[in-house]
Design a protein around this motif. Structure first.
Motif, PDB file in Angstrom:
ATOM      1  N   THR A 139       0.807  -1.216   0.000  1.00  0.00           N
ATOM      2  CA  THR A 139       0.000   0.000   0.000  1.00  0.00           C
ATOM      3  C   THR A 139       0.840   1.267   0.000  1.00  0.00           C
ATOM      4  N   PHE A 140       1.799   1.354   0.914  1.00  0.00           N
ATOM      5  CA  PHE A 140       2.522   2.606   1.116  1.00  0.00           C
ATOM      6  C   PHE A 140       3.876   2.680   0.411  1.00  0.00           C
ATOM      7  N   MET A 195       2.643   0.805  -3.745  1.00  0.00           N
ATOM      8  CA  MET A 195       1.432   1.450  -4.263  1.00  0.00           C
ATOM      9  C   MET A 195       0.671   0.524  -5.211  1.00  0.00           C
ATOM     10  N   MET A 210      -4.548  -0.504  -5.471  1.00  0.00           N
ATOM     11  CA  MET A 210      -5.193   0.747  -5.074  1.00  0.00           C
ATOM     12  C   MET A 210      -6.719   0.702  -5.188  1.00  0.00           C
ATOM     13  N   LEU A 216      -5.066   8.415   1.963  1.00  0.00           N
ATOM     14  CA  LEU A 216      -3.941   7.695   1.366  1.00  0.00           C
ATOM     15  C   LEU A 216      -2.769   8.629   1.102  1.00  0.00           C
ATOM     16  N   THR A 224       0.815   8.363   3.013  1.00  0.00           N
ATOM     17  CA  THR A 224       1.995   8.152   2.175  1.00  0.00           C
ATOM     18  C   THR A 224       3.011   9.273   2.369  1.00  0.00           C
TER      19      THR A 224
END
Length: 224
Positions: free
Chosen positions: A18-19, A22, A25, A183, A187
């Motif tokens: 996710t971070f 990426m 999504m 998000l 991030t």
């Protein structure tokens, strides 16, 4: 043991889907209206990751190179169907909340990516823990985003009232714009803390260095 711990650490921290990478999504932004939904989607994805990694690793020497991707998709789709049926039978409320995003796990690039870059090249034990690590990383990412969105948007976390009764929820955070904002914010925090991700250097098989121009896999494809 070192390799197992490395796969877990990479999946949760250095190669967090996710971070850092990426990836995934679509479900990340769509289902994280609550921490519960994020947790459920993360666990479902992790189960599919682990089982597909295991089977693909076991069959890696017999799957023809020319049809490997269709075979991977069939394997992944089979496990997604099993998970979907189990959720329908034993977690109906979660099944209804996640809706179409459960079968869409089939096309989640995280799962196909791990099958292609890691499970197809490594032994079953390491492939299992690679799936667990990446799955846990994905789950952690979804739960964190879900907690922030649910807390600000509803004043609750896992359906437990956290904010005082005088708090006025900001409903935008449980809508699509809130997903992008949260998000981006999380991030940015990760980038500010300069957490070392997989985009620094590849130290183990199956890692992504984030530098597509000098990617060893791309070089192999060009030579092939």
């Amino acid at each position: 043991m070192k390799g197992i711990l490395e796969r877990l650490y990479n999946g949760i921290v250095k190669e967090n889907p996710t971070f850092v990478l990426m990836l995934g999504m679509c479900p990340t932004l769509a289902v994280t209206t609550s921490a519960k939904n994020g947790f459920g989607m993360g666990l479902a994805t992790m189960v599919v990751l682990v089982m597909s990694n295991l089977l693909i690793s076991l069959l890696r020497k017999v799957i023809p190179q020319g049809v490997r991707v269709p075979v991977y998709i069939v394997i992944i789709a089979s496990f997604v169907t099993i998970v979907e049926m189990l959720m329908h039978a034993y977690a109906l409320s979660l099944y209804e909340s996640l809706g179409i995003y459960i079968p869409l796990i089939v096309v989640n690039c995280i799962i196909l990516g791990r099958a292609e870059s890691y499970a197809s090249k490594n032994n079953p034990l390491l492939s299992i823990f690679d799936g667990i690590g990446i799955g846990l990383g994905f789950t952690v990412g979804l739960v964190i985003i879900g907690i922030v969105r649910e807390l600000i948007g509803n004043g609750t976390v896992f359906d437990i009232q956290i904010m005082p009764s005088a708090y006025k929820p900001v409903s935008m955070f449980v809508m699509a714009p809130g997903a992008f904002l949260v998000l981006a914010f999380l991030t940015a925090i990760q980038n500010k803390l300069k957490l070392k991700g997989a985009n620094r250097h590849v130290k183990s098989n199956g890692g992504c260095d984030g530098n597509c121009a000098e990617c060893p896999m791309k070089e192999e494809e060009n030579n092939g």
